[in-house]
Write a protein that holds these residues in place. Sequence first.
Motif, mmCIF file in Angstrom:
data_model
loop_
_atom_site.group_PDB
_atom_site.id
_atom_site.type_symbol
_atom_site.label_atom_id
_atom_site.label_comp_id
_atom_site.label_asym_id
_atom_site.label_seq_id
_atom_site.Cartn_x
_atom_site.Cartn_y
_atom_site.Cartn_z
ATOM 1 N N LYS A 1 6.932 1.576 5.358
ATOM 2 C CA LYS A 1 6.012 2.326 6.319
ATOM 3 C C LYS A 1 4.655 1.964 6.511
ATOM 4 O O LYS A 1 3.850 2.238 7.337
ATOM 5 N N SER B 1 17.373 1.586 2.486
ATOM 6 C CA SER B 1 17.847 2.672 1.819
ATOM 7 C C SER B 1 19.384 2.371 1.419
ATOM 8 O O SER B 1 19.835 3.038 0.326
ATOM 9 N N PRO C 1 12.326 0.250 -7.075
ATOM 10 C CA PRO C 1 12.958 1.409 -6.591
ATOM 11 C C PRO C 1 13.231 1.345 -5.157
ATOM 12 O O PRO C 1 12.130 0.904 -4.474
ATOM 13 N N VAL C 2 14.204 1.945 -4.585
ATOM 14 C CA VAL C 2 14.335 2.030 -3.014
ATOM 15 C C VAL C 2 13.230 2.777 -2.430
ATOM 16 O O VAL C 2 12.817 2.292 -1.378
ATOM 17 N N ALA C 3 12.777 3.666 -3.111
ATOM 18 C CA ALA C 3 11.754 4.629 -2.633
ATOM 19 C C ALA C 3 10.560 3.825 -2.634
ATOM 20 O O ALA C 3 9.708 4.017 -1.575
ATOM 21 N N GLN C 4 9.994 3.016 -3.453
ATOM 22 C CA GLN C 4 8.869 2.114 -3.324
ATOM 23 C C GLN C 4 8.928 1.362 -2.022
ATOM 24 O O GLN C 4 8.070 1.153 -1.398
ATOM 25 N N CYS C 5 10.142 0.605 -1.801
ATOM 26 C CA CYS C 5 10.531 -0.153 -0.669
ATOM 27 C C CYS C 5 10.222 0.643 0.502
ATOM 28 O O CYS C 5 9.671 0.086 1.380
ATOM 29 N N LEU C 6 10.773 1.883 0.718
ATOM 30 C CA LEU C 6 10.531 2.595 1.982
ATOM 31 C C LEU C 6 9.341 2.816 2.024
ATOM 32 O O LEU C 6 8.621 2.765 3.391
ATOM 33 N N GLU C 7 8.431 3.326 0.932
ATOM 34 C CA GLU C 7 6.970 3.433 1.380
ATOM 35 C C GLU C 7 6.301 2.140 1.638
ATOM 36 O O GLU C 7 5.365 2.056 2.585
ATOM 37 N N SER D 1 8.046 -2.652 -10.376
ATOM 38 C CA SER D 1 7.264 -2.011 -9.347
ATOM 39 C C SER D 1 6.009 -2.974 -8.797
ATOM 40 O O SER D 1 5.808 -4.167 -9.413
#
Length: 159
Positions: free
Chosen positions: A96, A123, A87-93, A153
């Motif tokens: 960071k 994103s 998921p994009v959210a996991q890649c963003l984390e 994941s």
Amino acid sequence: MIFGNSASGKSTLARHISASEGLAHLDLDGLAWTDSSPPERLPISVSANGIDDFVTANTGWVIEGCYSDLIELVIAEASEVIFLDLPVAQCLENAKGRPWEPHKYSSKAAQDANLDMLLDWISQYTERDDTFSRAAHLALYEAFNGEKLIYTSNESYFP
């Protein structure tokens, strides 16, 4: 062959496989961009020569990157592909929390200065229709006729 969004874990997984299987490792980032500021994309022919040299010099290898146009040049020689479809959210984390990458940035400060641009880039993964997009990666995965895996994941390949 490992591909997916930026910060999906391609380099981490490739280093792990390379070390555990005794394979040479190629990060396509090193063949895709000029060493200038700002970096510019090298012509495909220049990157292709580097890929050919690497594959010729190594009987066993793992190649990773987000460049569908470069992956297409060598995927037929791969024994297996791994699509990191996180998921994009996991890649963003992941982005960071990424440690300094000295092979890509002259300093941690230079890497951090690029973080906002990278987060914006990550994103857009599912909306883009370029060589770096989810659509391009999914097409590579679906067209490959050999052994293939898809992970959704980080925990699925690093429990």
